[in-house]
Every structure is written in structure tokens, then in C-alpha cells.
Write an enzyme that holds these catalytic residues in place. Sequence first.
Site, PDB file in Angstrom:
ATOM      1  N   HIS A  77       0.747  -1.182   0.098  1.00 14.57           N
ATOM      2  CA  HIS A  77      -0.028   0.042  -0.006  1.00 14.57           C
ATOM      3  C   HIS A  77       0.770   1.357  -0.031  1.00 14.57           C
ATOM      4  CE1 HIS A  77      -4.124  -1.797   1.447  1.00 14.57           C
ATOM      5  NE2 HIS A  77      -3.398  -2.649   0.792  1.00 14.57           N
ATOM      6  N   TYR A 203      -9.865   4.848   7.549  1.00 17.99           N
ATOM      7  CA  TYR A 203     -10.130   5.279   8.726  1.00 17.99           C
ATOM      8  C   TYR A 203     -11.080   6.118   8.934  1.00 17.99           C
ATOM      9  CZ  TYR A 203      -5.583   2.789   9.971  1.00 17.99           C
ATOM     10  OH  TYR A 203      -4.585   2.012  10.300  1.00 17.99           O
ATOM     11  N   PRO A 295      -4.823  -0.248  18.597  1.00 20.41           N
ATOM     12  CA  PRO A 295      -4.400  -0.623  17.257  1.00 20.41           C
ATOM     13  C   PRO A 295      -4.551   0.218  16.277  1.00 20.41           C
ATOM     14  CG  PRO A 295      -6.711  -1.747  18.105  1.00 20.41           C
ATOM     15  CD  PRO A 295      -6.059  -1.034  19.330  1.00 20.41           C
TER      16      PRO A 295
HETATM   17  P1  RFL Z   1       1.826 -12.319  21.042  1.00 21.71           P
HETATM   18  O1  RFL Z   1       1.328 -12.415  19.898  1.00 21.71           O
HETATM   19  O2  RFL Z   1       0.777 -12.018  22.254  1.00 21.71           O
HETATM   20  O3  RFL Z   1       2.496 -13.735  21.563  1.00 21.71           O
HETATM   21  C1  RFL Z   1       2.912 -14.042  22.847  1.00 21.71           C
HETATM   22  C2  RFL Z   1       2.996 -15.517  22.906  1.00 21.71           C
HETATM   23  O4  RFL Z   1       3.200 -16.010  24.170  1.00 21.71           O
HETATM   24  C3  RFL Z   1       2.525 -17.206  24.667  1.00 21.71           C
HETATM   25  N1  RFL Z   1       2.486 -17.467  25.898  1.00 21.71           N
HETATM   26  C4  RFL Z   1       3.381 -18.329  26.570  1.00 21.71           C
HETATM   27  N2  RFL Z   1       4.232 -19.182  26.047  1.00 21.71           N
HETATM   28  C5  RFL Z   1       4.722 -20.034  27.089  1.00 21.71           C
HETATM   29  N3  RFL Z   1       4.393 -20.037  28.416  1.00 21.71           N
HETATM   30  C6  RFL Z   1       3.536 -19.218  28.959  1.00 21.71           C
HETATM   31  N4  RFL Z   1       3.434 -19.393  30.143  1.00 21.71           N
HETATM   32  C7  RFL Z   1       2.989 -18.119  28.117  1.00 21.71           C
HETATM   33  N5  RFL Z   1       2.039 -17.273  28.077  1.00 21.71           N
HETATM   34  C8  RFL Z   1       1.654 -16.743  26.946  1.00 21.71           C
HETATM   35  C9  RFL Z   1       1.194 -17.005  23.929  1.00 21.71           C
HETATM   36  O5  RFL Z   1       0.533 -18.273  23.725  1.00 21.71           O
HETATM   37  C10 RFL Z   1       1.415 -16.205  22.594  1.00 21.71           C
HETATM   38  O6  RFL Z   1       1.511 -17.123  21.454  1.00 21.71           O
HETATM   39  O7  RFL Z   1       3.052 -11.264  21.473  1.00 21.71           O
HETATM   40  P2  RFL Z   1       4.079 -10.789  20.656  1.00 21.71           P
HETATM   41  O8  RFL Z   1       5.105 -11.640  19.938  1.00 21.71           O
HETATM   42  O9  RFL Z   1       4.778  -9.470  21.558  1.00 21.71           O
HETATM   43  O10 RFL Z   1       3.626  -9.909  19.203  1.00 21.71           O
HETATM   44  C11 RFL Z   1       2.589  -8.716  19.358  1.00 21.71           C
HETATM   45  C12 RFL Z   1       1.583  -8.891  18.478  1.00 21.71           C
HETATM   46  O11 RFL Z   1       0.941 -10.051  18.378  1.00 21.71           O
HETATM   47  C13 RFL Z   1       0.571  -7.821  18.953  1.00 21.71           C
HETATM   48  O12 RFL Z   1       1.110  -6.383  19.323  1.00 21.71           O
HETATM   49  C14 RFL Z   1      -0.476  -7.190  17.635  1.00 21.71           C
HETATM   50  O13 RFL Z   1      -1.171  -8.330  17.241  1.00 21.71           O
HETATM   51  C15 RFL Z   1      -1.127  -5.950  17.801  1.00 21.71           C
HETATM   52  N6  RFL Z   1      -1.934  -5.608  16.837  1.00 21.71           N
HETATM   53  C16 RFL Z   1      -1.723  -5.087  15.824  1.00 21.71           C
HETATM   54  N7  RFL Z   1      -0.219  -4.738  15.254  1.00 21.71           N
HETATM   55  C17 RFL Z   1       0.402  -4.276  14.345  1.00 21.71           C
HETATM   56  O14 RFL Z   1       1.545  -3.949  14.187  1.00 21.71           O
HETATM   57  N8  RFL Z   1      -0.840  -3.981  13.350  1.00 21.71           N
HETATM   58  C18 RFL Z   1      -2.145  -4.166  13.469  1.00 21.71           C
HETATM   59  O15 RFL Z   1      -2.539  -3.974  12.394  1.00 21.71           O
HETATM   60  C19 RFL Z   1      -2.499  -4.775  14.739  1.00 21.71           C
HETATM   61  N9  RFL Z   1      -3.780  -5.061  14.583  1.00 21.71           N
HETATM   62  C20 RFL Z   1      -3.411  -6.004  16.905  1.00 21.71           C
HETATM   63  C21 RFL Z   1      -4.348  -5.857  15.902  1.00 21.71           C
HETATM   64  C22 RFL Z   1      -3.915  -6.889  17.946  1.00 21.71           C
HETATM   65  C23 RFL Z   1      -5.375  -7.151  17.873  1.00 21.71           C
HETATM   66  N10 RFL Z   1      -5.555  -7.645  19.196  1.00 21.71           N
HETATM   67  C24 RFL Z   1      -6.535  -8.738  19.097  1.00 21.71           C
HETATM   68  C25 RFL Z   1      -4.867  -7.673  20.479  1.00 21.71           C
HETATM   69  C26 RFL Z   1      -5.432  -6.064  15.745  1.00 21.71           C
HETATM   70  C27 RFL Z   1      -6.024  -6.543  16.857  1.00 21.71           C
HETATM   71  C28 RFL Z   1      -7.541  -6.983  16.818  1.00 21.71           C
HETATM   72  C1  PHB Z   2      -5.785  -4.844  10.173  1.00 18.48           C
HETATM   73  O1  PHB Z   2      -5.896  -5.259   9.277  1.00 18.48           O
HETATM   74  O2  PHB Z   2      -6.290  -5.716  11.083  1.00 18.48           O
HETATM   75  C2  PHB Z   2      -5.351  -3.590  10.775  1.00 18.48           C
HETATM   76  C3  PHB Z   2      -5.003  -2.545  10.047  1.00 18.48           C
HETATM   77  C4  PHB Z   2      -4.851  -1.411  10.702  1.00 18.48           C
HETATM   78  C5  PHB Z   2      -4.803  -1.067  11.877  1.00 18.48           C
HETATM   79  C6  PHB Z   2      -5.532  -1.759  12.729  1.00 18.48           C
HETATM   80  C7  PHB Z   2      -5.731  -3.300  12.187  1.00 18.48           C
HETATM   81  O3  PHB Z   2      -4.507   0.154  12.234  1.00 18.48           O
END
Ligand code: RFL
Ligand code: PHB
Length: 393
Positions: A77, A203, A295
Site C-alpha cells: 500500500h 480510517y 490498534p
Molecule cells: P503475542 O503475539 O501475544 O505472543 C505471545 C505468545 O506467548 C505465549 N505465551 C506463553 N508461552 C509459554 N509459556 C507461557 N506461560 C505463555 N504465556 C503466553 C502466547 O500463547 C503467545 O503465543 O506477543 P508478541 O510476539 O509480542 O506480538 C505482539 C503482537 O501479537 C501484537 O502487538 C499485535 O497483534 C497487535 N495488533 C496489531 N499490531 C500491528 O502492528 N498492526 C496491526 O494492524 C495490529 N492489529 C493487533 C491488531 C492486535 C489485536 N488484538 C486482538 C490484540 C488488531 C487486533 C484486533
Molecule cells: C488490520 O488489518 O487488522 C489492521 C490494520 C490497521 C490497523 C489495525 C488493524 O490500524
Amino acid sequence: MTDSALRTQVGIIGAGPAGLLLAQILHLHGIDSIIIEAQSRPHIESRVRAGLMEHDSCQQMRDAGIGARMDREGLVHEGIILRFAGHSHRIPLTELTGRRVTVYGQQEVVKDLIAARLATGRPLFFEAPAIAIENTDTPKIHFRHNGTEKTILCDFIAGCDGFHGPSRASIPAHRMKIFERVYPFGWLGILAESPPASHELVYASHPGGFALLSMRSPRISRLYLQCAPDENLADWSDARIWDELDTRLADRESTPLPRGPILQKGITPLRSFVAEPMRHHRLFLLGDAAHIVPPTGAKGLNLAFADVHVLARAFTAWYQDNEADGLETYSATALRRVWQAERFAWWMTTLMHRFDNHSPFEARMQEAELDYLTSSKAGMTTIAENYVGLRLL
Ligand code: RFL
Ligand code: PHB
């Protein structure tokens, strides 16, 4: 009962993007690691989460030797749309910064990283939760696997276990400073089998609340609605979700969104959170274990990758050149970028959402700021350079 001890250089707790990328980069530099993950492989490979990769996050994937599928299947993008007061305003990201973002689902990133890890033959244990951490001069991680308790002996522990994991919780409260803001709303997110109604992310700030149109592929849309933090998902029929998306995402030219089966829905509360410092003796925190962003700025996954960049370089300097500087400065270096991303995510959230406690004056301020930002090159550049990602430190 401990039945066996495993030995490695870096013990990694958590196989999310942070833990998996760290292991892969360390492997490329000849540094050994063991990863333990609480969940099963199918669970973490199907968890729908982030979707937007910054310019440098894509380069990190390529440098780690796992960029090929992302480059084939990811959607590049060069702009985003801000929509408010019934009008759309494009922020030309690439024209303003020379950089791009790529839509590539987090679960695809995780699948690519797991495949790369398994190809190295080095350990990655699923359904193996860490149950105790000994952060001493001879660090140990105790975990459970196949009904037995096991121990990892390591030089360092990488706490990559997300917001609810045991790593941060193992640090005494008086050794940590917590900064936190909980927003008075959440996001209701859906994954739908319907072609995205826009080629670029939209957005939308609307009197009914914020909405976001994103995507995963030319056939799959990812859409979000601002909702109450304690919203009951059962109150949201598919028809109500689509109606509300149509209302909030409408501009003067737009037609209703193409509707299709909703494959997944969920509600996420929005929060800003930072734990300082990110190092305690031989335990290093990375990604969501140390910080959370709302997010709206699409920063969570990218910040996790940025932490990995700093720590992998520090471990490499330590193991290859016996150089401790990088380990000493890890927390300060990582936190500098963390706070930049926290600021942007908080600001975008404040700019785009509806706040029930806003006075009419504050609502007008929000509109005036959006008007300024989208009509001034300086304003658009501010959004663009933060959105594509500040350069890795
Ligand atoms: P994670 O992905 O949460 O991974 C942590 C892992 O640790 C495991 N764990 C354990 N393992 C062993 N022993 C234990 N006792 C444990 N306890 C937990 C868990 O099962 C898991 O597999 O953390 P990490 O690696 O720091 O990654 C971070 C990202 O996942 C997170 O910041 C993003 O998903 C946030 N986020 C977004 N980030 C972006 O950069 N761009 C986006 O567009 C974006 N959209 C989002 C998002 C997060 C969302 N949610 C659901 C929180 C959209 C959503 C809806
Ligand atoms: C997504 O595609 O899940 C997404 C993209 C942009 C955002 C948050 C989530 O700011």
C-alpha cells in the site's frame, strides 16, 4: 518433579512474532535458543490479529530469509484514506516518505516463522507453558510438557510471552514502573468473505463512532467498529454489524459494502501500556510482554519486531565479540521507539474516536485538527512518516 534439563544460550518464552523472529535471527548468527509456547500450533497459526507491516518490518522478514511468501502474497500500500464529515482524504504515504506498508496477516507471519524454525531442527515446544522463571546468574525456565515438568538452563531469558504471560509478572513490582491508559471503548473486529470495498485502508471518524476498513486479500475484508469496552458480542447480529459499517464508512460517493459470510468476530479493549525498564538482570522483555498500543496506529506487531532488532544485535555483539554495551542499553534504546509509537497510537486513537465525555467544543477541535492534518502537507507528512514506521534505531 523435574525429569530433565535442557541447555541453551537464549531461552525464549512465547512463539508469537517476537519470540519466533528473535529465534530465527539468532539462529542466522549461530546463537542457540529453545522456544516454549503455551498454546498448540494450530491455535497460534489461526489467531486473527494484526495485519499491517511497516516498511522496515518487511525488510526484517526478508533479512531473516522468510520474506518470499510475504513479497508474493502481501498487498503493498502506498496510501491510506482518512474519512470524516462525509469526505475522503488520501494520505499519500509513499509520495511523502518514499516508504510503503504491506498488508500481510500476522498469522501468515507466524506460519512463515514456524516453518523456518522447524527447518532449523532446533527446539520449539508447543503446549509447553512456562510455569516458573529463575532470573539469577544461572537463569532457569521451568515448563510443563506432555505431563512432565522440564527445565531450561540458559544464559539469558527472552520474555516474548505477550501481555498476560509470566515474564513481566515474575519481576517484583517495586523494580518496575507501569504507565497505563485504558480507553472508554473497544473494537469489534470481523473477518469477512467479501471483497474489500476500497483498495486502501479507510480510517473513518463518524458521530456514531470510529470504523476501519482493512483487508487480508482481494476476497477477504477485515473490518472494525468502535464499541463499548464491555460490549456483548451476542447483541451484534451480522446484519447489525454490516448496517453500522455502512453508516460509519459512508462518504458522498460510496455505495454499501459488499456483504459476505462473517468468518470470525471478536471484541478487543483498547489500552496503552508500558513497563519500564525492559530488562531485569538476565530477563529481557519484548513485544506485548512490555508494551501495548491501541490498534489505531497499527503499531503492535511492528514494535515487537523493532524490539527484536535491538536485542538480536545486542546478543550477536555479546556472543561474537564479548561486547556487553548492547545488552546494557537494550531497554533505553527499545523504549525510545516504544514511546514514539505509543504517542502516535494514542494520538491517532484520540483523533479518530468518538468520546462520550467530549464537550461540543472538544468535538469541534477534533474536526478542526482532522481538517488541518488532511489539507496541509506538513500535517499529512506527520501521519505518513509515523504510519510507515520511524527508522529502526
Ligand atoms: P503475542 O503475539 O501475544 O505472543 C505471545 C505468545 O506467548 C505465549 N505465551 C506463553 N508461552 C509459554 N509459556 C507461557 N506461560 C505463555 N504465556 C503466553 C502466547 O500463547 C503467545 O503465543 O506477543 P508478541 O510476539 O509480542 O506480538 C505482539 C503482537 O501479537 C501484537 O502487538 C499485535 O497483534 C497487535 N495488533 C496489531 N499490531 C500491528 O502492528 N498492526 C496491526 O494492524 C495490529 N492489529 C493487533 C491488531 C492486535 C489485536 N488484538 C486482538 C490484540 C488488531 C487486533 C484486533
Ligand atoms: C488490520 O488489518 O487488522 C489492521 C490494520 C490497521 C490497523 C489495525 C488493524 O490500524
